[in-house]
Enzyme design. Structure first.
Site, mmCIF file in Angstrom:
data_model
loop_
_atom_site.group_PDB
_atom_site.id
_atom_site.type_symbol
_atom_site.label_atom_id
_atom_site.label_comp_id
_atom_site.label_asym_id
_atom_site.label_seq_id
_atom_site.Cartn_x
_atom_site.Cartn_y
_atom_site.Cartn_z
ATOM 1 N N SER A 122 0.866 -1.173 0.000
ATOM 2 C CA SER A 122 0.000 0.000 0.000
ATOM 3 C C SER A 122 0.908 1.230 0.000
ATOM 4 C CB SER A 122 -0.947 -0.069 1.206
ATOM 5 O OG SER A 122 -1.964 0.883 1.087
ATOM 6 N N HIS B 80 -2.756 -1.177 -3.314
ATOM 7 C CA HIS B 80 -3.919 -0.301 -3.160
ATOM 8 C C HIS B 80 -3.737 0.941 -4.020
ATOM 9 C CE1 HIS B 80 -4.569 -2.055 1.108
ATOM 10 N NE2 HIS B 80 -5.156 -2.789 0.193
ATOM 11 N N ASP C 198 -4.707 -3.997 6.167
ATOM 12 C CA ASP C 198 -5.038 -5.020 5.190
ATOM 13 C C ASP C 198 -3.866 -5.989 5.084
ATOM 14 O OD1 ASP C 198 -6.369 -6.418 3.247
ATOM 15 O OD2 ASP C 198 -6.009 -4.970 1.645
#
Ligand SMILES: C[S@@+](CC[C@H](N)C(=O)[O-])C[C@H]1O[C@@H](n2cnc3c(N)ncnc32)[C@H](O)[C@@H]1O
Lengths: 196, 292
Positions: free
Chosen positions: A15, A42, A135
């Site tokens: 991310s 992401h 996540d």
């Protein structure tokens, strides 16, 4: 787990700050790297995804954005498409899904990791890189549960530490490594796959 | 020389050859039970997503295994209706992927204008967002009067909502922005009235629409159409079921008819790849080949 670790696939979640780590790893893997690598990064859903073409220019391995029901092949890096989850099917292909966001994310690292752990069981290597959310922690735990190998970017080397920290907390047995050590680890896994 | 048997290969434990886990056997049996009892056929769906969603259902209904859930559902038809919310995914938006609708306006509409009458099929219409997008676009482009829409889905609850055309007001901002980016020629607010947190779309938009329960997995073609839009449904199917669904579209479409798919869907892995041309590939718009 008994017997030597026999890797069959790699999944990576990244991310915020993860692209930097990825570019210290993926371009250094050889064209004949035997394992398939599935990557969730992401990115904002409305951005056309340039990541795959960006890495395609830099990598020796084949790089593409994952297509629905595409067969998974060694030597290939698959990036999740924006705004779709990426899942591994047991018959060896990829699926996309438009399911709800998970932890505010679509694609979700957890969903990729969990489905891949279910499909590859002990043969899977999961890597969590830099990121500012949680996540991937649950997905990595699932990989460990199935007997796979969990690797996490050392938080000190990550631009955003929350994601590697959450992953390490969820998986105390995970190895915490710098990008160059992660690369070495992947190369070794590739060699042991070729020699198996 | 006598025919030799192929050499014995040692089993190599890739994921293809591993024996199925008990959980996966139970999952298949569950889907079989749902089919036998309720005729909902999820057996050809991509299993990774369905398994995850059914595990959530197991949690909700306090079942330790899919077999337990199977026992419950076989005896409780009301539960089947609830489980459809797990087995199908109702995520949609008005003018989702504005570039798709822009491509329809710019590239498909000029062809459609040459037809005196049109039939459009929105397959897997969910809660109606795609249908209303299409109806608004057709009105803006002056095609509405000559068009008849079919909006189909397997989820009766979703179809009911599609027929109502009522959406939460907090979604309107996204809808409006999407509509604008799709090349919208009017203001989206012309098409709904807002009250008490809800936006109710004008019922004239669906005056020319037939909503109906239709499964791409088990039902047959019901009409000849000139344009089929089926977005984000095929990703939930495995390759053989994708091929079945595309077969229906192929049969339904008239010569040179158009097929639109979701932004990450492709005909490439179905056996119909050669029956269509890539009309505007980046936009996932295909055209049925004229000959044969
Ligand atoms: C993710 S939604 C897509 C909604 C809309 N088309 C869009 O792209 O925004 C998927 C829809 O497919 C429907 N569906 C699933 N299986 C189906 C089948 N066999 N036949 C028709 N529709 C189906 C689901 O009920 C759900 O409404």
């Amino acid at each position: 787990m008994t017997g030597p670790f026999a890797p069959t696939a790699v999944v990576i979640g990244a991310s915020a700050g993860g692209l930097k780590a990825l570019s210290e790893i993926l371009p250094h893997l050889p064209a004949d790297y035997p394992l398939p690598i599935m990557v969730v990064v992401h990115i904002p859903p409305d951005k056309p995804s340039l990541i795959a073409s960006l890495f395609d220019d830099k990598c020796a391995m084949v790089v593409s954005e994952a297509e629905d029901k595409e067969m998974i092949e060694g030597g290939h890096i698959y990036f999740a498409a924006p705004d779709y989850h990426l899942l591994v099917e047991k018959e060896g292909c990829l699926s996309l899904s438009a399911d709800e966001e998970v932890l505010y994310s679509r694609p979700s690292i957890d969903l990729l990791f969990e489905s891949a752990a279910d499909a590859y069981e002990a043969g899977l290597i999961g890597i969590i890189l830099s990121g500012a959310n949680e996540d991937g922690a649950a997905g990595l735990r699932r990989i460990v549960f199935e007997g796979g190998r969990a690797l996490v970017q050392t938080p000190e080397t990550a631009m955003a530490q929350a994601m590697p920290e959450a992953a390490l907390k969820a998986c105390p047995s995970a190895l915490s490594l710098s990008p160059s050590e992660l690369l070495a680890e992947l190369k070794e896994a590739g060699d042991s796959c070729l020699n198996a | 020389m006598p025919q030799l048997l192929p050499p014995v290969t040692l089993p190599n434990l890739t994921q293809n050859q591993k024996p199925p886990q008990i959980e996966d056997i139970e999952l298949r049996l569950f889907l079989e039970a749902v089919f036998l009892k309720y005729h909902y056929d999820f057996r050809g769906y991509a299993l990774a997503s369905i398994k995850r969603r059914l595990l959530q259902a197991c949690q909700k209904y306090e079942c330790a295994t899919f077999s337990d859930l199977q026992g419950l559902i076989l005896r409780d038809p009301a539960l089947m209706a609830e489980l459809l919310a797990y087995l199908t995914v109702q995520v949609s938006e008005l003018f989702r992927d504005p570039s798709y609708f822009r491509a329809i306006r710019e590239k498909v509409v000029p062809h459609l204008k040459t037809y005196p009458s049109l039939k459009v099929w929105v397959a897997g219409c969910s809660t109606g967002e795609e249908l209303y997008s299409m109806a608004i676009l057709f009105r803006e482009e002056g095609l509405e009067e000559r068009t008849m829409f079919y909006a189909t889905d397997i989820n009766p609850e979703a179809l009911k909502q599609a027929q109502a055309g009522v959406y939460s007001i907090d979604r309107i901002q996204t809808f409006t922005e999407n509509h604008r980016q799709s090349g919208g020629k009017s203001s989206l607010s012309d098409y709904y009235t807002a009250a008490y947190g809800w936006a109710t779309f004008d019922k004239s938009l669906r005056a020319r629409t037939v909503f109906s329960d239709h499964s791409l997995a088990t039902d047959a073609v019901f009409a000849e159409t000139q344009f089929v839009s089926c977005r984000n449904v095929l990703i939930y199917f495995n390759r053989p079921l994708q091929t079945r669904a595309i077969g229906l579209f192929h049969e339904s479409l008239s010569r040179n008819g158009f097929l639109g798919l979701g932004s990450r869907e492709t005909l490439r892995f179905t056996s119909y790849a050669d029956e269509f041309t890539e009309f505007s590939y980046g936009d996932r718009l295909y055209q049925k080949r004229g000959e044969g």
